[in-house]
Write an enzyme that holds these catalytic residues in place. Structure first.
Site, PDB file in Angstrom:
ATOM      1  N   TYR A 148     -15.244  -0.733   8.971  1.00 30.18           N
ATOM      2  CA  TYR A 148     -13.766  -0.279   9.420  1.00 30.18           C
ATOM      3  C   TYR A 148     -13.433  -0.533  10.838  1.00 30.18           C
ATOM      4  CZ  TYR A 148      -9.843   3.079   9.542  1.00 30.18           C
ATOM      5  OH  TYR A 148      -8.309   3.527   9.577  1.00 30.18           O
TER       6      TYR A 148
ATOM      7  N   ILE B 241      -0.448  -1.631  -6.109  1.00 27.67           N
ATOM      8  CA  ILE B 241      -1.331  -2.455  -6.953  1.00 27.67           C
ATOM      9  C   ILE B 241      -1.748  -1.899  -8.381  1.00 27.67           C
ATOM     10  CG2 ILE B 241      -2.795  -3.688  -5.163  1.00 27.67           C
ATOM     11  CD1 ILE B 241      -4.898  -1.567  -5.436  1.00 27.67           C
TER      12      ILE B 241
ATOM     13  N   LYS C   4     -10.648  -3.212  12.170  1.00 25.94           N
ATOM     14  CA  LYS C   4      -9.515  -2.899  12.879  1.00 25.94           C
ATOM     15  C   LYS C   4      -9.421  -3.684  14.258  1.00 25.94           C
ATOM     16  CE  LYS C   4      -7.580  -0.121   9.967  1.00 25.94           C
ATOM     17  NZ  LYS C   4      -6.303  -0.479   9.428  1.00 25.94           N
TER      18      LYS C   4
ATOM     19  N   GLY D  74      -0.327   4.879  -1.262  1.00 24.06           N
ATOM     20  CA  GLY D  74      -1.483   5.563  -0.314  1.00 24.06           C
ATOM     21  C   GLY D  74      -0.853   6.820   0.490  1.00 24.06           C
ATOM     22  N   GLN D  75      -1.874   7.464   0.979  1.00 28.11           N
ATOM     23  CA  GLN D  75      -1.573   8.442   2.055  1.00 28.11           C
ATOM     24  C   GLN D  75      -0.551   8.337   2.813  1.00 28.11           C
ATOM     25  OE1 GLN D  75      -3.929   9.797   5.358  1.00 28.11           O
ATOM     26  NE2 GLN D  75      -3.345  11.718   5.186  1.00 28.11           N
TER      27      GLN D  75
ATOM     28  N   ILE E 165      -4.778  11.202  10.219  1.00 29.36           N
ATOM     29  CA  ILE E 165      -3.429  11.596   9.982  1.00 29.36           C
ATOM     30  C   ILE E 165      -3.486  13.056   8.749  1.00 29.36           C
ATOM     31  CG2 ILE E 165      -1.219  11.098   8.773  1.00 29.36           C
ATOM     32  CD1 ILE E 165      -2.023   9.577  11.464  1.00 29.36           C
TER      33      ILE E 165
ATOM     34  N   GLY F 186       1.021  -1.161   0.088  1.00 29.26           N
ATOM     35  CA  GLY F 186       0.061  -0.001  -0.078  1.00 29.26           C
ATOM     36  C   GLY F 186       0.930   1.368  -0.061  1.00 29.26           C
TER      37      GLY F 186
HETATM   38  C1  AKB Z   1     -10.622   7.529   8.920  1.00 26.86           C
HETATM   39  O1  AKB Z   1     -11.078   8.866   9.126  1.00 26.86           O
HETATM   40  O2  AKB Z   1     -11.015   6.652   8.528  1.00 26.86           O
HETATM   41  C2  AKB Z   1      -8.950   7.329   9.110  1.00 26.86           C
HETATM   42  C3  AKB Z   1      -8.806   7.037  10.657  1.00 26.86           C
HETATM   43  C4  AKB Z   1      -9.073   7.976  11.841  1.00 26.86           C
HETATM   44  O3  AKB Z   1      -8.414   5.821  10.611  1.00 26.86           O
HETATM   45  N1  AKB Z   1      -8.407   8.555   9.018  1.00 26.86           N
END
Ligand code: AKB
Length: 320
Positions: free
Chosen positions: A143, A35, A147, A11-12, A173, A8
Site C-alpha cells: 500500500y 465497477i 502511495k 467506496g468509503q 477516515i 471509485g
Molecule cells: C488504511 O488504514 O489502510 C487507510 C489509510 C490510513 O490509508 N485507512
C-alpha cells in the site's frame, strides 16, 4: 462550470464525496464512476449520472470523460493497506497502472486530477512525531509503495506535461455512512458500531499506538478545497499532510465511554495491523496545507464522537 468524474465512487470516501460534490456543483455535473459488483444504490444512484469506469481500462475512462465533457477527475480507486498485503499485484494494478490510465486521459483531455495519498506513504524510518511535509518515505507495505509512487507519478505528470495534479495524505477516515474495508485504521470506525450496538469491542491495535485520524466531513472539505485552491500559492502538490486528531485505542474508548459508560473493550492484537500501525506517523505536521491553501479542520475527537454516536444511533434505530 465544473464537470466531475469520481472513480471509485461507491467506496468509503467516494460515496460521500460524490454526494458532497453534487451538493456544491449540481447533481448533473458529477458522474458516479463504479465497477461491476459495486453498483451505486439509493440517493447516490438516483441523484445524478453514473457510469461503469474500471480504472484499469483506459479506454473506458476516456469514453466517459469525452461523453460528459469531464474537466476534473477524483480518482479514489485503491486497495487499503491490509488487503493490499494479501493482493500486492492487484494493489499495484489498481493503484498505479490505474493511475497511469487516469493521468494519460487527463493529459490528452486537459483534466485536473485528485488521487489521494495516505499516512501509509511513510515508513519506520520516518520521524513519527510531527512528521514533516518533506521527509523520509520508505514504506514496507505494498500500500505504501503504491502511495509513494502515486505521489511521484502525479508530480511527474505535473512537471513534465503540466497536468494539474493535487493530492493529500489522508489519515484514517472515520464515517458513519459507508464502512471502510481492509484498512489498518478501520478499528476507529468499527468501535463506534460496537458501542452503539451494545457489543463488546475487540480491538486489533495495541494500547498506546497513536495514529492520525479524521472525520469524513473534514476529509471531503480538504479534497474539494485543495482542488479549488489558487495554483499560484501551491509550493507543494503531491501530497499534502493534513491532520485534525491523533489518538490511541484507549483514548477513543475513553471518549465513547463518556456517552456510554457501560461500553467494554478488550485487546486482541492483530500482528499485521499492529506492524503497519507502528510504521506510520504518530501525528503529522500539516502546516504546509494550512499555509498554502488555508486547510483548517472542523472536528476534534470530542465533537466527532458526539456526532458519530448521534448519527449511528439514529441510523441503527431506523430513523434517518
Ligand atoms: C488504511 O488504514 O489502510 C487507510 C489509510 C490510513 O490509508 N485507512
Amino acid at each position: 462550470m465544473k464537470n466531475i468524474l469520481v472513480i471509485g465512487a461507491t467506496g468509503q470516501i467516494g460515496s460521500e464525496l460524490t454526494m458532497e460534490l453534487r451538493k456544491r456543483y449540481g447533481n448533473a455535473q458529477v458522474v458516479c464512476g463504479y465497477i461491476n459488483g459495486a453498483e451505486p444504490k439509493g440517493e447516490l444512484k438516483e441523484s445524478g449520472p453514473s457510469a461503469i469506469v474500471d480504472v484499469t481500462d483506459g479506454n473506458a475512462i476516456e469514453e466517459v470523460v469525452r461523453t460528459y465533457r469531464i474537466d476534473t477527475i477524483y480518482n479514489l480507486a485503491a486497495l487499503l493497506s491490509v488487503v493490499a498485503e494479501s493482493k500486492p499485484r492487484l494493489a499495484w494494478k489498481i493503484g498505479i497502472d490505474g493511475l497511469w490510465n487516469v493521468l494519460e486521459v487527463a493529459r490528452s483531455r486537459g483534466c485536473a486530477v485528485f488521487t489521494p495519498s495516505s499516512i501509509g506513504s511513510f515508513g519506520p524510518e520516518t520521524p513519527h512525531v510531527m512528521t514533516p511535509q518533506d521527509t523520509i518515505q520508505r514504506p514496507r507495505t505494498m500500500y505504501g509503495v503504491t502511495k509513494v509512487t502515486t505521489e511521484l507519478l502525479n508530480d511527474y505528470y505535473h512537471t513534465k506535461y503540466g497536468v494539474d495534479t493535487r493530492s493529500v495524505r489522508f489519515p484514517g477516515i472515520i464515517s458513519n455512512v459507508t464502512l471502510p474495508g481492509g484498512g489498518t485504521t478501520d478499528y476507529a470506525v468499527d468501535i463506534y458500531y460496537a458501542a452503539v450496538r451494545g457489543e463488546r469491542f475487540v480491538c486489533p491495535i495495541q494500547e498506546g499506538t497513536l495514529m492520525d485520524m479524521m472525520y469524513m466531513p473534514d476529509a471531503l472539505n480538504a479534497s474539494i478545497q485543495l482542488m479549488e485552491a489558487d495554483s499560484q500559492r501551491l509550493v507543494h502538490r503531491n501530497a499534502f499532510n493534513i491532520a485534525s486528531m491523533s489518538f490511541a485505542p484507549e483514548t477513543i474508548y475513553g471518549e465513547i465511554r463518556k456517552h456510554l459508560p457501560d461500553f467494554e473493550m478488550v485487546y486482541e492484537v492483530d500482528p499485521l495491523k499492529q506492524a503497519i500501525a507502528e510504521s506510520w506517523p504518530d501525528c503529522m505536521d500539516d502546516s504546509c496545507a494550512r499555509n498554502e491553501w488555508d486547510w483548517k479542520p472542523q472536528y476534534d475527537l470530542e465533537s466527532m464522537t458526539k456526532d458519530m454516536l448521534e448519527k449511528l444511533t439514529a441510523r441503527l434505530k431506523g430513523v434517518k
